[in-house]
Design a protein around this motif. Structure first.
Motif, short mmCIF file in Angstrom:
data_model
loop_
_atom_site.label_atom_id
_atom_site.label_comp_id
_atom_site.label_asym_id
_atom_site.label_seq_id
_atom_site.Cartn_x
_atom_site.Cartn_y
_atom_site.Cartn_z
N PRO A 162 19.25 -44.77 25.86
CA PRO A 162 19.95 -45.27 27.04
C PRO A 162 19.01 -45.49 28.23
N GLU A 163 17.99 -44.64 28.34
CA GLU A 163 17.03 -44.80 29.44
C GLU A 163 16.27 -46.12 29.33
N VAL A 164 15.84 -46.46 28.10
CA VAL A 164 15.14 -47.73 27.89
C VAL A 164 16.06 -48.91 28.17
N PHE A 165 17.30 -48.81 27.72
CA PHE A 165 18.25 -49.90 27.97
C PHE A 165 18.49 -50.08 29.46
N GLN A 166 18.60 -48.96 30.18
CA GLN A 166 18.84 -49.04 31.62
C GLN A 166 17.65 -49.66 32.33
N GLN A 167 16.44 -49.26 31.95
CA GLN A 167 15.25 -49.80 32.59
C GLN A 167 15.09 -51.29 32.32
N ALA A 168 15.52 -51.72 31.12
CA ALA A 168 15.41 -53.14 30.77
C ALA A 168 16.59 -53.96 31.29
N GLY A 169 17.62 -53.27 31.77
CA GLY A 169 18.79 -53.96 32.30
C GLY A 169 19.64 -54.60 31.23
N VAL A 170 19.74 -53.94 30.06
CA VAL A 170 20.53 -54.50 28.96
C VAL A 170 21.62 -53.52 28.54
N LYS A 298 17.01 -34.09 21.93
CA LYS A 298 17.78 -35.08 22.68
C LYS A 298 19.26 -34.71 22.67
N THR A 299 19.89 -34.89 23.79
CA THR A 299 21.33 -34.69 23.87
C THR A 299 22.01 -35.96 23.42
N ILE A 300 22.76 -35.87 22.32
CA ILE A 300 23.40 -37.05 21.76
C ILE A 300 24.54 -37.49 22.68
N GLY A 301 24.54 -38.77 23.00
CA GLY A 301 25.51 -39.30 23.94
C GLY A 301 24.92 -39.50 25.31
N ASP A 374 32.69 -33.60 19.77
CA ASP A 374 32.02 -34.45 20.77
C ASP A 374 32.37 -35.91 20.54
N ALA A 375 32.23 -36.69 21.58
CA ALA A 375 32.68 -38.08 21.58
C ALA A 375 31.90 -38.94 20.60
N VAL A 376 30.59 -38.70 20.47
CA VAL A 376 29.78 -39.53 19.59
C VAL A 376 30.17 -39.31 18.13
N THR A 377 30.36 -38.06 17.74
CA THR A 377 30.77 -37.78 16.37
C THR A 377 32.14 -38.36 16.09
N ARG A 378 33.05 -38.21 17.04
CA ARG A 378 34.39 -38.77 16.86
C ARG A 378 34.33 -40.29 16.71
N ALA A 379 33.49 -40.94 17.51
CA ALA A 379 33.38 -42.40 17.44
C ALA A 379 32.83 -42.84 16.08
#
Length: 442
Positions: A162-170, A298-301, A374-379
């Motif tokens: 998510p950090e890379v996506f945020q930095q790239a603006g995607v 890493k904290t998933i989610g 947790d939300a990620v596992t449920r998804a």
């Protein structure tokens, strides 16, 4: 047969986030194998590929069965080559009662060799009530149900930082073309788009299968998996062409093709979630989360998340799965008690035990999603269950081992060769057909 994905990492706890929810509904005492200590004094021997964390978590399920029925259990880890180990035990008069089979092809092999006992009517009712029909299909041979899929993997997940996506603006993409555009934007920001674990040929088969299922559709996927459709079919060439465009794009693949061929699966996860990231995304199954969490904290989610493998060329988004099926051997010393274990494994009560321990997805829709805390596992679990009959089992796991499950041979090697030089999809398709024809004939 080679066992892949989760057992390559004994600590691979998939979405191991200390699932705190307890179970979901009480199963019928009889269908769960007792409740009145009716199996006291009996021992059920179970063989499977699991080791490390997976074995410990499955033991919790076996312990719950023991507490319910009074039966003792003994788990024997077979290593990757399940068919050889089980075959030798049968020949030596020491057959286990239950085997956890990791591949459709192995289950079919066992059934055709006359090793298996059809599952009980009680288990069959649980499967009909709790599973999409496709899971019954993969557990059956010639219309007879032999295997209960107790544990599943979701292999249509793309994991990203998510950090890379945020930095790239995607944002997470919703189509394959959009995913490549996101990849180029990430590349422009200084990192490669994808980390590809090409040293492990099975990762490349998974790439191909997701593209092929979405692009060509489920009917052709099934035909290719059964080899009633040849690998020289134009649909195969088209999928290879699509995959080849990604492989040869140095902006998309971390380190280019050469480095990808020297990167195994754990290292491919490290390149995204390790201390010195080289890429923003890594495609593989839900078990990526276990590596990111266990090895790189890493904290998933939050620090690691996923999006569904997107639809290709206007097709339907693919859902490719894998799983471990429980079967009962005819020659087991306590096959009747083994059948009671399967009746228990078919209940949501049993699935909830491992769900609480973590590193687990169940194809049993009777297991409430709140069993995953947790939300990620449920998804991930919801995506797998909601896919229903559109789920397709890993194609290479359905193939003979000589083609779909052997290091340095068959599909694994030929797709590695294709990663090295993706300039001739038609030629690669012809080589795949030659290898497949030989393996399926054998």
């Amino acid at each position: 047969m080679m066992r892949r994905r989760t057992t390559l990492l004994t600590s691979c706890t998939a979405l191991a986030l200390a699932l705190g929810a307890t179970a979901c509904g009480n199963s019928d005492p009889v269908s769960a194998g007792g409740g009145d200590k009716a199996l006291s004094g009996q021992t059920v021997t179970v063989a499977g590929v699991w080791s490390g964390t997976e074995q410990k978590n499955f033991q919790k399920v076996l312990d719950a069965f023991s507490a319910k029925t009074g039966a003792k259990t003994q788990f024997v880890s077979t290593g990757d080559n399940v068919s050889t180990v089980v075959g030798s035990k049968i020949e030596g008069g020491n057959a286990p009662d239950v085997v956890m089979v990791p591949q459709v092809g192995v289950l079919q092999q066992f059934a055709k060799q006359g090793w298996l006992t059809p599952l009980s009517a009680t288990t069959g009712k649980s499967v009909d009530a709790g599973y999409a029909p496709v899971w019954k299909k993969y557990g059956s041979v010639d219309g007879t149900l032999y295997g209960l899929y107790f544990k599943a993997a979701h292999k249509s997940t793309v994991w990203y930082s998510p950090e890379v996506f945020q930095q790239a603006g995607v944002k997470p993409p919703t189509s394959y073309d959009e995913m490549l555009k996101v990849g180029h934007t990430i590349s422009d920001s200084g990192l490669a788009a994808f980390s590809v674990g090409g040293q492990d040929g099975w990762t490349l088969t998974d790439w191909f299968e997701n593209i092929y299922l979405s692009q060509a559709g489920p009917e052709k996927y099934d035909a290719l998996a059964a080899h009633t459709l040849k690998w020289t079919d134009p649909s195969v060439v088209e999928a290879l062409t699509t995959l080849g465009k990604l492989f040869k794009d140095k902006e998309l693949v971390a380190g280019g093709q050469k480095e990808a061929l020297n990167t195994d699966f754990p290292s491919s996860v490290e390149k995204v979630f390790g201390p010195k990231p080289d890429a923003g995304m890594v495609y593989e199954g839900d078990f990526v989360a276990g590596v990111a969490h266990d090895q790189f904290k890493k904290t998933i989610g939050k620090d690691a998340n996923f999006f569904a493998f997107p639809a290709v060329d206007g097709g339907t988004a693919p859902v490719v799965s894998g799983g471990d099926a429980a079967v009962v051997l005819k020659d087991g010393k306590n096959a009747k008690a083994g059948m009671k274990l399967l009746e228990y494994l078919a209940t949501p009560e049993a699935s909830a035990v491992w769900a609480k321990a973590g590193g687990y997805l169940s194809p049993n829709k009777s297991l409430p999603l709140d069993a995953y805390s947790d939300a990620v596992t449920r998804a991930t679990a919801k995506s797998l269950v909601d896919a229903g009959d559109s789920v397709r089992f890993d194609m290479s796991d359905q193939a003979p081992a000589a083609f779909g499950g052997t290091k340095g041979a068959g599909e694994w090697k030929l797709l590695q060769d294709f990663l090295r030089d993706p300039s001739n999809p038609k030629g690669t398709a012809a080589e795949l057909e030659t290898a497949a024809a030989k393996a399926y004939k054998g």
